[in-house]
Design an enzyme around this catalytic site. Structure first.
Site, PDB file in Angstrom:
ATOM      1  N   GLY A   2     -59.635  25.621  48.113  1.00  0.00           N
ATOM      2  CA  GLY A   2     -60.814  24.756  48.174  1.00  0.00           C
ATOM      3  C   GLY A   2     -61.449  24.775  49.553  1.00  0.00           C
ATOM      4  O   GLY A   2     -62.677  24.873  49.697  1.00  0.00           O
ATOM      5  N   ASP A  20     -57.628  21.620  60.029  1.00  0.00           N
ATOM      6  CA  ASP A  20     -56.585  20.680  59.611  1.00  0.00           C
ATOM      7  C   ASP A  20     -57.303  19.380  59.276  1.00  0.00           C
ATOM      8  O   ASP A  20     -58.156  18.921  60.034  1.00  0.00           O
ATOM      9  CB  ASP A  20     -55.538  20.452  60.702  1.00  0.00           C
ATOM     10  CG  ASP A  20     -54.297  19.825  60.092  1.00  0.00           C
ATOM     11  OD1 ASP A  20     -53.599  20.508  59.317  1.00  0.00           O
ATOM     12  OD2 ASP A  20     -54.019  18.638  60.362  1.00  0.00           O
ATOM     13  N   PHE A  48     -62.005  19.588  45.510  1.00  0.00           N
ATOM     14  CA  PHE A  48     -60.564  19.860  45.514  1.00  0.00           C
ATOM     15  C   PHE A  48     -59.847  18.638  46.106  1.00  0.00           C
ATOM     16  O   PHE A  48     -60.476  17.688  46.573  1.00  0.00           O
ATOM     17  CB  PHE A  48     -60.244  21.133  46.313  1.00  0.00           C
ATOM     18  CG  PHE A  48     -60.527  21.041  47.791  1.00  0.00           C
ATOM     19  CD1 PHE A  48     -61.809  21.219  48.285  1.00  0.00           C
ATOM     20  CD2 PHE A  48     -59.509  20.758  48.702  1.00  0.00           C
ATOM     21  CE1 PHE A  48     -62.081  21.129  49.640  1.00  0.00           C
ATOM     22  CE2 PHE A  48     -59.766  20.672  50.071  1.00  0.00           C
ATOM     23  CZ  PHE A  48     -61.065  20.854  50.535  1.00  0.00           C
ATOM     24  N   GLY A  49     -58.529  18.722  46.090  1.00  0.00           N
ATOM     25  CA  GLY A  49     -57.713  17.710  46.753  1.00  0.00           C
ATOM     26  C   GLY A  49     -58.053  16.288  46.321  1.00  0.00           C
ATOM     27  O   GLY A  49     -58.103  15.968  45.131  1.00  0.00           O
ATOM     28  N   LYS A  71     -72.020  18.425  49.169  1.00  0.00           N
ATOM     29  CA  LYS A  71     -70.957  17.841  50.020  1.00  0.00           C
ATOM     30  C   LYS A  71     -71.140  18.273  51.485  1.00  0.00           C
ATOM     31  O   LYS A  71     -70.945  17.478  52.396  1.00  0.00           O
ATOM     32  CB  LYS A  71     -69.599  18.287  49.475  1.00  0.00           C
ATOM     33  CG  LYS A  71     -68.395  17.763  50.246  1.00  0.00           C
ATOM     34  CD  LYS A  71     -67.096  18.198  49.569  1.00  0.00           C
ATOM     35  CE  LYS A  71     -65.894  17.936  50.473  1.00  0.00           C
ATOM     36  NZ  LYS A  71     -64.639  18.486  49.932  1.00  0.00           N
ATOM     37  N   HIS A  98     -66.820  15.561  56.360  1.00  0.00           N
ATOM     38  CA  HIS A  98     -66.046  15.694  57.596  1.00  0.00           C
ATOM     39  C   HIS A  98     -66.020  17.142  58.073  1.00  0.00           C
ATOM     40  O   HIS A  98     -66.235  17.439  59.237  1.00  0.00           O
ATOM     41  CB  HIS A  98     -64.623  15.165  57.357  1.00  0.00           C
ATOM     42  CG  HIS A  98     -63.978  15.717  56.114  1.00  0.00           C
ATOM     43  ND1 HIS A  98     -64.621  15.730  54.899  1.00  0.00           N
ATOM     44  CD2 HIS A  98     -62.773  16.302  55.899  1.00  0.00           C
ATOM     45  CE1 HIS A  98     -63.835  16.294  53.986  1.00  0.00           C
ATOM     46  NE2 HIS A  98     -62.707  16.646  54.572  1.00  0.00           N
TER      47      HIS A  98
HETATM   48  P1  ITT Z   1     -53.936  25.034  55.215  1.00  0.00           P
HETATM   49  O1  ITT Z   1     -53.029  24.322  56.177  1.00  0.00           O
HETATM   50  O2  ITT Z   1     -53.445  26.373  54.793  1.00  0.00           O
HETATM   51  O3  ITT Z   1     -55.358  25.070  55.682  1.00  0.00           O
HETATM   52  P2  ITT Z   1     -53.422  22.701  53.593  1.00  0.00           P
HETATM   53  O4  ITT Z   1     -53.859  22.316  52.212  1.00  0.00           O
HETATM   54  O5  ITT Z   1     -51.955  22.625  53.890  1.00  0.00           O
HETATM   55  O6  ITT Z   1     -53.974  24.174  53.840  1.00  0.00           O
HETATM   56  P3  ITT Z   1     -53.904  20.618  55.549  1.00  0.00           P
HETATM   57  O7  ITT Z   1     -52.531  20.711  56.101  1.00  0.00           O
HETATM   58  O8  ITT Z   1     -55.048  20.514  56.518  1.00  0.00           O
HETATM   59  O9  ITT Z   1     -54.243  21.879  54.635  1.00  0.00           O
HETATM   60  O10 ITT Z   1     -53.953  19.421  54.535  1.00  0.00           O
HETATM   61  C1  ITT Z   1     -55.167  18.801  54.195  1.00  0.00           C
HETATM   62  C2  ITT Z   1     -54.959  17.972  52.955  1.00  0.00           C
HETATM   63  O11 ITT Z   1     -56.036  17.055  52.798  1.00  0.00           O
HETATM   64  C3  ITT Z   1     -54.907  18.823  51.709  1.00  0.00           C
HETATM   65  O12 ITT Z   1     -54.032  18.240  50.784  1.00  0.00           O
HETATM   66  C4  ITT Z   1     -56.337  18.772  51.212  1.00  0.00           C
HETATM   67  O13 ITT Z   1     -56.409  18.947  49.817  1.00  0.00           O
HETATM   68  C5  ITT Z   1     -56.791  17.382  51.652  1.00  0.00           C
HETATM   69  N1  ITT Z   1     -58.201  17.487  52.032  1.00  0.00           N
HETATM   70  C6  ITT Z   1     -58.707  17.955  53.201  1.00  0.00           C
HETATM   71  N2  ITT Z   1     -60.035  18.044  53.157  1.00  0.00           N
HETATM   72  C7  ITT Z   1     -60.393  17.630  51.921  1.00  0.00           C
HETATM   73  C8  ITT Z   1     -61.620  17.545  51.265  1.00  0.00           C
HETATM   74  O14 ITT Z   1     -62.758  17.939  51.825  1.00  0.00           O
HETATM   75  N3  ITT Z   1     -61.614  17.086  50.016  1.00  0.00           N
HETATM   76  C9  ITT Z   1     -60.472  16.719  49.399  1.00  0.00           C
HETATM   77  N4  ITT Z   1     -59.256  16.802  49.944  1.00  0.00           N
HETATM   78  C10 ITT Z   1     -59.213  17.265  51.210  1.00  0.00           C
END
Ligand code: ITT
Length: 209
Positions: A17, A74, A158-159, A181, A194
């Site tokens: 995502g 991050d 996502f997320g 977004k 963000h």
């Molecule tokens: P990388 O470290 O490989 O980049 P990760 O998913 O482990 O991937 P992070 O450690 O930065 O990345 O964790 C960020 C978390 O916050 C992750 O679960 C994302 O799904 C969530 N997140 C971050 N930005 C978001 C967004 O714009 N919308 C929804 N969820 C988000």
């Protein structure tokens, strides 16, 4: 400032995502993004205690492995009534819960357990890091304020997107396209998410001719 990135740039994320969003944000700048997945890069341990330090760890690990400039994000969701959690542990909470749907459920349960009352104030934070061989790593942070809604709404993004309602809007991040977004196109005047806000600071400092 001079243009610091030309040509190939490793986008050091394993999150699909984020990768989509980072590619879209980079697209107008004539940069060739290569993903960590395409290069088979190993994910480093995120041992930092802040978004910024973890972003730098990820970017620098990719530069060390490839000799190329690298860009990392991050990010996470900080919920006021939970003392800022999950914050830098946002990905870990989802992994431990087994899915984002279960992680979003878990956040609602914790809010109930804490006797929190709506509106549930929260913010998304993104730290972006640019590393280059032999150069100091540069970092940029962006945030967006909003509230959490339950049940989750929308299948886009996502997320944690389906529970995040940005301040002043009626649709969650799960109900709007990634382009909306970002908030940067079509008029170029304002970044919304963000990640787009951090990207705008990065682009001003590093991608202007
Ligand atoms: P990388 O470290 O490989 O980049 P990760 O998913 O482990 O991937 P992070 O450690 O930065 O990345 O964790 C960020 C978390 O916050 C992750 O679960 C994302 O799904 C969530 N997140 C971050 N930005 C978001 C967004 O714009 N919308 C929804 N969820 C988000």
């Amino acid at each position: 400032m001079a243009r610091l990135v030309k040509g190939r740039l490793v986008v050091a994320t394993h999150n699909e995502g984020k990768l989509v969003e980072m590619r879209e944000l980079l697209a107008p700048y004539g940069i060739e993004p290569v993903s960590a997945g395409e290069l088979g890069l190993v994910e480093p341990d995120e041992t930092g205690s802040t978004f910024t330090s973890n972003a730098a760890i990820k970017a620098e690990a990719a530069t060390d492995a490839t000799g190329l400039p690298a860009f990392a994000d991050d990010s996470g969701l900080c919920v006021e009534a939970l003392g800022g959690e999950p914050g830098i542990f946002s990905a870990r909470w989802a992994k431990e819960a087994g899915s984002f749907i279960l992680a979003m459920d878990g956040i609602e349960r914790r809010l109930t357990a804490a006797s929190a009352q709506p509106p549930y104030r929260a913010r998304f934070v993104s730290a972006l890091a640019l590393s280059r061989p032999g150069e100091e790593t540069l970092t940029f942070e962006g945030t967006i304020e909003g509230t959490l809604v339950f049940p989750p709404r929308g299948k886009l993004g996502f997320g944690y997107d389906p529970i995040f309602l940005p301040e002043g809007m009626t649709r969650t991040f799960g109900e709007i396209s990634s382009i909306e977004k970002h908030g940067i196109p079509p008029d170029g005047s304002r970044a919304l998410s963000h990640r787009a806000r951090a990207f705008q600071a990065f682009a001003r400092a590093c991608l202007s001719d």
